[in-house]
Each structure stands twice: as C-alpha cells, then as structure tokens.
Design a protein around this motif. Structure first.
Motif, mmCIF file in Angstrom:
data_model
loop_
_atom_site.group_PDB
_atom_site.id
_atom_site.type_symbol
_atom_site.label_atom_id
_atom_site.label_comp_id
_atom_site.label_asym_id
_atom_site.label_seq_id
_atom_site.Cartn_x
_atom_site.Cartn_y
_atom_site.Cartn_z
ATOM 1 N N VAL A 29 5.095 77.197 -61.045
ATOM 2 C CA VAL A 29 5.161 76.042 -61.938
ATOM 3 C C VAL A 29 3.749 75.788 -62.459
ATOM 4 C CG1 VAL A 29 5.665 73.569 -62.105
ATOM 5 C CG2 VAL A 29 7.106 75.050 -60.685
ATOM 6 N N ARG A 30 3.664 75.597 -63.763
ATOM 7 C CA ARG A 30 2.371 75.372 -64.415
ATOM 8 C C ARG A 30 2.378 74.014 -65.092
ATOM 9 N NH1 ARG A 30 0.564 78.195 -70.057
ATOM 10 N NH2 ARG A 30 -1.541 77.386 -70.167
ATOM 11 N N ILE A 31 1.288 73.289 -64.890
ATOM 12 C CA ILE A 31 1.032 72.072 -65.656
ATOM 13 C C ILE A 31 -0.224 72.345 -66.466
ATOM 14 C CG2 ILE A 31 0.453 69.613 -65.603
ATOM 15 C CD1 ILE A 31 1.934 69.469 -62.905
ATOM 16 N N TYR A 32 -0.103 72.130 -67.757
ATOM 17 C CA TYR A 32 -1.212 72.374 -68.675
ATOM 18 C C TYR A 32 -1.593 71.041 -69.298
ATOM 19 C CZ TYR A 32 -3.437 73.759 -73.093
ATOM 20 O OH TYR A 32 -4.299 73.881 -74.165
ATOM 21 N N PHE A 72 -2.623 69.067 -58.691
ATOM 22 C CA PHE A 72 -1.263 69.392 -59.129
ATOM 23 C C PHE A 72 -0.299 68.284 -58.729
ATOM 24 C CE2 PHE A 72 2.993 70.969 -58.758
ATOM 25 C CZ PHE A 72 3.148 71.813 -59.840
ATOM 26 N N ASP A 73 -0.352 67.879 -57.464
ATOM 27 C CA ASP A 73 0.576 66.865 -56.964
ATOM 28 C C ASP A 73 0.434 65.537 -57.706
ATOM 29 O OD1 ASP A 73 1.621 68.703 -55.180
ATOM 30 O OD2 ASP A 73 0.422 67.989 -53.485
ATOM 31 N N SER A 74 -0.791 65.142 -58.032
ATOM 32 C CA SER A 74 -0.957 63.880 -58.758
ATOM 33 C C SER A 74 -0.478 64.017 -60.202
ATOM 34 C CB SER A 74 -2.402 63.384 -58.694
ATOM 35 O OG SER A 74 -3.276 64.296 -59.309
ATOM 36 N N LEU A 75 -0.697 65.182 -60.817
ATOM 37 C CA LEU A 75 -0.240 65.373 -62.189
ATOM 38 C C LEU A 75 1.283 65.459 -62.272
ATOM 39 C CD1 LEU A 75 -2.904 67.890 -63.547
ATOM 40 C CD2 LEU A 75 -2.672 65.452 -64.097
ATOM 41 N N PHE A 134 -1.375 75.276 -61.075
ATOM 42 C CA PHE A 134 -0.173 76.025 -60.756
ATOM 43 C C PHE A 134 0.259 75.741 -59.326
ATOM 44 C CE2 PHE A 134 -2.760 78.399 -63.733
ATOM 45 C CZ PHE A 134 -1.855 78.838 -64.696
ATOM 46 N N LYS A 135 1.557 75.651 -59.126
ATOM 47 C CA LYS A 135 2.119 75.623 -57.781
ATOM 48 C C LYS A 135 2.909 76.913 -57.622
ATOM 49 C CE LYS A 135 4.386 73.059 -54.212
ATOM 50 N NZ LYS A 135 4.900 71.779 -53.774
ATOM 51 N N CYS A 136 2.565 77.659 -56.582
ATOM 52 C CA CYS A 136 3.127 78.987 -56.380
ATOM 53 C C CYS A 136 4.208 78.942 -55.306
ATOM 54 C CB CYS A 136 2.015 79.953 -55.973
ATOM 55 S SG CYS A 136 0.571 79.895 -57.053
#
Length: 156
Positions: free
Chosen positions: A84-87, A148-151, A76-78
């Motif tokens: 924002v969520r990446i699953y 998160f940043d790489s995904l 998650f980026k808060c």
C-alpha cells in the motif's frame, strides 16, 4: 546473486555473523584467507551468498518504507501479498519536505491546501522481498511506520 553484495562497511559491521556463516560452510579463518588469495571467484561466491542471506532476513522483517524528496512524500506498508502506497504532493514550491522546519510544519498542518494525498495498493508482480529491495535501491528507507500510520488515519 539475488540482490546486491553488501558494502565493505556492512561486511565490517557484520563481521561476527560472517565468521559464523563461514563456519557453517566449514571455512575457518586460514582457509578464508587462502580462498581470497588463491580462488577469489569462490570467495566472491561466498560473499554473494552471505549478502543474499542478510538481505532476505532484513527484507522479510521490513514492513514500512519511506521515500522523501523536496516536494513528494511516498510511504509504503508492505504486506505479505500486496503493498500500500500513500503519496503526498506539496504544491507550495517554498516548502520542502527535506527541511526539518518545513517537515514539522507539514506534520502540524497536514490538512493545509498545499498538500494533495493519494492512496493505492497493488499486488506484488515479483517476489515481495525483491520489490521491497528495489524500493530501497531507488532511495527508500526502512522505517518504523509511524508516518504511514498517521497518514492512513488522516486520509481514510
């Protein structure tokens, strides 16, 4: 209480900060001991107030949360108004994000067909820090955001 009381270990780690907090409340060491013994409900209130202050400070500085389980990865980026969520779902039952070798394999092979990616964002329904706190209480860990940043670069 807004969040939850810090653990005994956390209070021990923050002993100096707690002493300064008590000083701002005009409570010295002797008065603190007296409060704990004679008016434990007030001592508990002071612990609760300090805990909330610490949590608010930590959560206000939190920008990324990760929650990793065997076959699921949530990062998650808060932001200030939304999260924002990446699953990432691993469909290969023999792979496990919790095993270092498997996790490193994922990092080297993120486009392998065994991984499904999803991205979503939402505005906070409650106060930002409360929502972040709930993620932590459900097993999330504060992170540096590198994953998160790489995904996000991979899927955008």
């Amino acid at each position: 209480m807004k969040y939850r009381q810090l653990t005994k270990e956390q209070f021990q780690e923050l002993n100096l900060e707690f002493s300064k907090f008590l000083a701002t409340q005009q409570i010295d060491k002797n008065e603190w001991e007296q409060l704990k013994n004679e008016r434990p409900e007030i001592a508990e209130e002071e612990l609760a107030i300090f805990s909330d202050l610490v949590w608010d400070d930590v959560l206000s500085k939190t920008n990324y949360i990760e929650h990793i389980s065997e076959h699921h990865l949530n990062v998650f980026k808060c932001y200030s108004k939304e999260i924002v969520r990446i699953y990432v779902k691993c469909t290969n039952a023999s792979k496990n994000f919790l095993k270092e070798d498997d996790f490193n394999w994922f990092l080297k092979n993120p486009l392998d067909e065994t991984f499904e990616y999803y991205k979503a964002s939402k505005k906070y329904l409650e106060e930002r820090n409360l929502e972040i706190f709930k993620l932590i209480e459900m097993g999330g860990q504060i992170s540096d955001g590198k994953l998160f940043d790489s995904l996000i670069q991979l899927i955008d």
